[in-house]
Design an enzyme around this catalytic site. Structure first.
Site, PDB file in Angstrom:
ATOM      1  N   LYS A 175       3.429  10.157  -2.167  1.00 11.45           N
ATOM      2  CA  LYS A 175       2.625   8.852  -2.562  1.00 11.45           C
ATOM      3  C   LYS A 175       1.392   8.557  -2.217  1.00 11.45           C
ATOM      4  CE  LYS A 175       2.436   4.033  -2.361  1.00 11.45           C
ATOM      5  NZ  LYS A 175       2.404   3.779  -1.278  1.00 11.45           N
ATOM      6  N   HIS A 226       9.564   6.811  -0.104  1.00 12.66           N
ATOM      7  CA  HIS A 226      10.384   6.235   0.510  1.00 12.66           C
ATOM      8  C   HIS A 226      11.725   5.577   0.934  1.00 12.66           C
ATOM      9  CE1 HIS A 226       7.461   3.149   1.633  1.00 12.66           C
ATOM     10  NE2 HIS A 226       8.819   2.280   2.491  1.00 12.66           N
ATOM     11  N   LYS A 234      16.169   4.273   2.097  1.00 12.28           N
ATOM     12  CA  LYS A 234      16.944   2.953   2.288  1.00 12.28           C
ATOM     13  C   LYS A 234      18.357   2.913   2.208  1.00 12.28           C
ATOM     14  CE  LYS A 234      11.958   0.503   1.712  1.00 12.28           C
ATOM     15  NZ  LYS A 234      12.042   0.807   3.539  1.00 12.28           N
ATOM     16  N   GLU A 268       5.399  -8.810   1.932  1.00 16.05           N
ATOM     17  CA  GLU A 268       5.352  -8.457   3.412  1.00 16.05           C
ATOM     18  C   GLU A 268       4.571  -9.630   4.366  1.00 16.05           C
ATOM     19  OE1 GLU A 268       4.559  -3.835   3.601  1.00 16.05           O
ATOM     20  OE2 GLU A 268       3.209  -4.489   1.847  1.00 16.05           O
ATOM     21  N   ASP A 291      -0.619   0.659  -5.533  1.00 13.47           N
ATOM     22  CA  ASP A 291       0.673   0.718  -4.152  1.00 13.47           C
ATOM     23  C   ASP A 291       1.586   0.627  -4.009  1.00 13.47           C
ATOM     24  OD1 ASP A 291      -0.109   1.627  -0.753  1.00 13.47           O
ATOM     25  OD2 ASP A 291       0.695  -0.480  -0.678  1.00 13.47           O
ATOM     26  N   HIS A 325       7.317   2.639  -5.904  1.00 12.78           N
ATOM     27  CA  HIS A 325       8.718   1.463  -5.147  1.00 12.78           C
ATOM     28  C   HIS A 325       9.841   0.594  -5.967  1.00 12.78           C
ATOM     29  CE1 HIS A 325       6.894   3.750  -1.894  1.00 12.78           C
ATOM     30  NE2 HIS A 325       5.919   2.868  -1.630  1.00 12.78           N
ATOM     31  N   LYS A 328       1.089  -9.017   0.192  1.00 15.82           N
ATOM     32  CA  LYS A 328       0.649  -8.638   1.608  1.00 15.82           C
ATOM     33  C   LYS A 328       0.940 -10.221   2.454  1.00 15.82           C
ATOM     34  CE  LYS A 328      -0.540  -4.014   2.081  1.00 15.82           C
ATOM     35  NZ  LYS A 328       0.719  -3.196   2.857  1.00 15.82           N
TER      36      LYS A 328
HETATM   37  C1  BG6 Z   1       3.621   1.498   1.238  1.00 21.88           C
HETATM   38  C2  BG6 Z   1       2.683   1.309   0.891  1.00 21.88           C
HETATM   39  O1  BG6 Z   1       4.236   2.697  -0.049  1.00 21.88           O
HETATM   40  O2  BG6 Z   1       4.572   1.466   1.386  1.00 21.88           O
HETATM   41  C3  BG6 Z   1       2.971  -0.303   2.022  1.00 21.88           C
HETATM   42  O3  BG6 Z   1       1.876   1.924   1.139  1.00 21.88           O
HETATM   43  C4  BG6 Z   1       3.853  -0.901   2.570  1.00 21.88           C
HETATM   44  O4  BG6 Z   1       1.022  -0.517   2.152  1.00 21.88           O
HETATM   45  C5  BG6 Z   1       4.841  -0.112   2.572  1.00 21.88           C
HETATM   46  O5  BG6 Z   1       3.594  -1.609   3.364  1.00 21.88           O
HETATM   47  C6  BG6 Z   1       5.859  -1.283   2.459  1.00 21.88           C
HETATM   48  O6  BG6 Z   1       6.839  -0.058   3.220  1.00 21.88           O
HETATM   49  P1  BG6 Z   1       8.313  -0.927   3.191  1.00 21.88           P
HETATM   50  O7  BG6 Z   1       9.534   0.268   3.317  1.00 21.88           O
HETATM   51  O8  BG6 Z   1       7.838  -1.853   4.455  1.00 21.88           O
HETATM   52  O9  BG6 Z   1       9.095  -1.929   2.660  1.00 21.88           O
END
Ligand code: BG6
Length: 508
Positions: A167, A197, A201, A235, A254, A259, A359
């Protein structure tokens, strides 16, 4: 005391392949891809025939490139590689992997670069090749078009050719459709590996295993027993060094169509007819495609945009988003979003899905909360417990991976009093976990041709279709509600649920 279950992987080593890493000097390669390849090698999953070729514009020798990766991994990502214990990087194991590492210096937009890649394949003893585009997204179409023009995407019965991209897959529905069209012009869908990604997990993969291997879950997994679902990705980090990227992206683009919708799809999809790529991806595309398309007015009413202001986390003062590097002092980019979506199908009709991500919130917590309806009949009339509290199942994706039922139980003693109790499982209590980056399974699946955990074109487009009304609504009114760094989003996000007689599950 629970005995840890050892990971007895029966997987075969991946076939001989030339793996090209475009953007070889970038963070993705150094922080995640090379450490993941090392871990796959540690687990005996790479075989001897893997050649890793960095592709980028800087000049560097093969040896210096391999050394640079090694130094970086040793210094920066030691906790994610190795055998556990003190041995972060086993020199013998690294030496074996490093033997297959080389480098091609070239401009992604210059045809001669692709001739150099063709020569590397011809030289490799195998026709199998994977092109991993760890580049800025503006290069995706250009690189893929050139790979196609150079004939590098032509497969034979003996040799596969695959392309991996990450992405963002576009920035709205039209750009996502255009990118898919461009990819599908030069190769077929089964050659494209679109990575999210989150699907790497363990806890995310485990949602399907839990739901479809334990028949218990299916009995209550529907609108008869589930009141609503909450999906949260909180986050504590801010935008860090990515201000200029984030200014044009924001929290919705994002995190949501990718996700958070992957999490939603895992929770809400129907059981696939088989555990294969077509069946699983088909069910996921269907459920995301069933998200009700809000009108612009409905999208506005069912969404909250937030932005962090100066505040503090754990006593540490933190700047607001507008004070971050490469961010406009009057920026209206959202760093927090809360949404309500409805899924229009038989199973989920009437069950709201509330999504939020932000965030600089108080804690890092990615979790899914399935909130059950109250018991249909209040047995305990005229006692302290005649108003039953909601009960739920909490699936924590990170940081404390596992799942817990939060239920009510009777407190011991003559009075009829209740207490909240937890029935649960934490990964760390049951499984021996090797250090990992989260990319291992995804890379291995790509090398072995399993697309189950990768996104198909229709998954991507359905995600953007569901998000598009929010983008349209915000184009008309881009105001953001402020929350202090360290708070869990703006007040309006609380109101979004209060209005429906519900509350967000507390974080952490
Ligand atoms: C990424 C985003 O795809 O995923 C980031 O671009 C974000 O902004 C991140 O912090 C979060 O991933 P994870 O695995 O830390 O939850």
């Amino acid at each position: 005391m629970t005995r840890l279950i050892r990971n007895k992987s029966k997987a075969e080593p991946a076939p001989p392949t030339t793996l090209f890493l475009f953007g070889a000097h970038g963070d993705l390669v150094k922080r995640l891809l090379m450490p993941a390849l090392y871990n796959l090698s540690r687990d005996g999953l790479l075989g001897d025939g893997l050649r890793i070729i960095g592709v980028d514009h800087n000049a560097i020798t093969d040896e210096a490139f391999a050394k640079k990766l090694e130094d970086f991994i040793r210094a920066e990502v030691a906790s994610k590689v190795g055998k556990g214990g003190d041995q972060a990087l086993d020199p013998a194991l690294w030496a074996k992997l490093a033997k297959g590492i080389s480098y091609v210096q070239g401009d992604f937009l210059d045809d001669s670069t692709y001739q150099a890649l063709a020569a590397k394949i011809a030289d490799s003893g195998t026709g199998n090749a994977v092109f991993y585009l760890a580049t800025a997204p503006r290069f995706f179409s250009e690189v893929v078009r050139r790979l196609g023009a150079a004939g590098l995407l032509q497969e034979t019965p003996e040799a596969f050719r695959r392309v991996v991209i990450e992405k963002p897959f576009g920035s709205d529905l039209p750009t996502a459709e255009a990118l898919n069209a461009c990819l599908l012009k030069v190769m077929s869908e089964n050659q494209i590996y679109r990575i999210d990604h989150y699907l790497g997990k363990e806890t995310v993969q485990n949602i399907l295993i839990s739901r479809f291997s334990n028949s218990l879950f299916e009995a209550f997994w529907n609108n008869h027993y589930i009141d609503h679902v909450q999906i949260t990705a909180a986050e504590t980090v801010g935008v860090e060094t990515r201000g200029s990227f984030y200014e044009h992206t924001g929290a919705l683009r994002d995190m949501v169509p990718n996700h958070l919708f992957q999490l939603l799809a895992m929770v809400a999809m129907e059981p696939p007819a088989a555990f294969g790529a077509d069946a699983v991806r088909g069910e996921k595309a269907k459920v995301v495609g069933a998200i009700r398309p809000w009108s612009v007015e409905e999208a506005r009413a069912n969404s909250v945009r937030g932005q962090y202001a100066p505040g503090e986390i754990d006593g540490k003062p933190l700047p607001g988003y507008r004070q971050e590097n490469n961010v406009a002092p009057d920026s209206n980019t959202e760093t927090y979003v809360a949404l309500k979506v409805m899924i229009d199908n038989w199973r989920w009709v009437g069950v709201p899905f509330y999504l939020r991500t932000g965030k600089r919130m108080s804690v890092r917590d990615t979790e899914i909360v399935i909130c059950f309806k109250p018991a249909p009949y209040a047995q305990f009339r005229d006692t302290e417990v005649d108003e039953l509290q909601p009960t739920y199942l909490r699936i924590q994706i990170q940081p404390n991976e596992g799942m817990w039922f939060d239920l009510l139980a009777k407190r011991p003693g003559p009075a009829l009093k209740m207490a909240n109790i937890e029935l649960g499982f934490a990964y760390k209590d049951f499984f021996e976990m090797q250090p990992s980056t989260g990319y291992e399974t995804l890379i291995y699946d790509c090398l072995t041709g399993d697309q189950t955990l990768f996104q198909r074109a229709d998954n991507i487009e359905n995600g953007w279709r569901a998000v598009q009304p929010f983008l349209d609504a915000w184009q008309q009114d881009a105001s953001v509600q402020s929350y202090a760094a360290g708070e869990d989003g703006p007040q309006a996000a609380e109101d979004l649920l209060t209005r429906d007689g519900r509350v967000w599950h507390g974080l952490g």
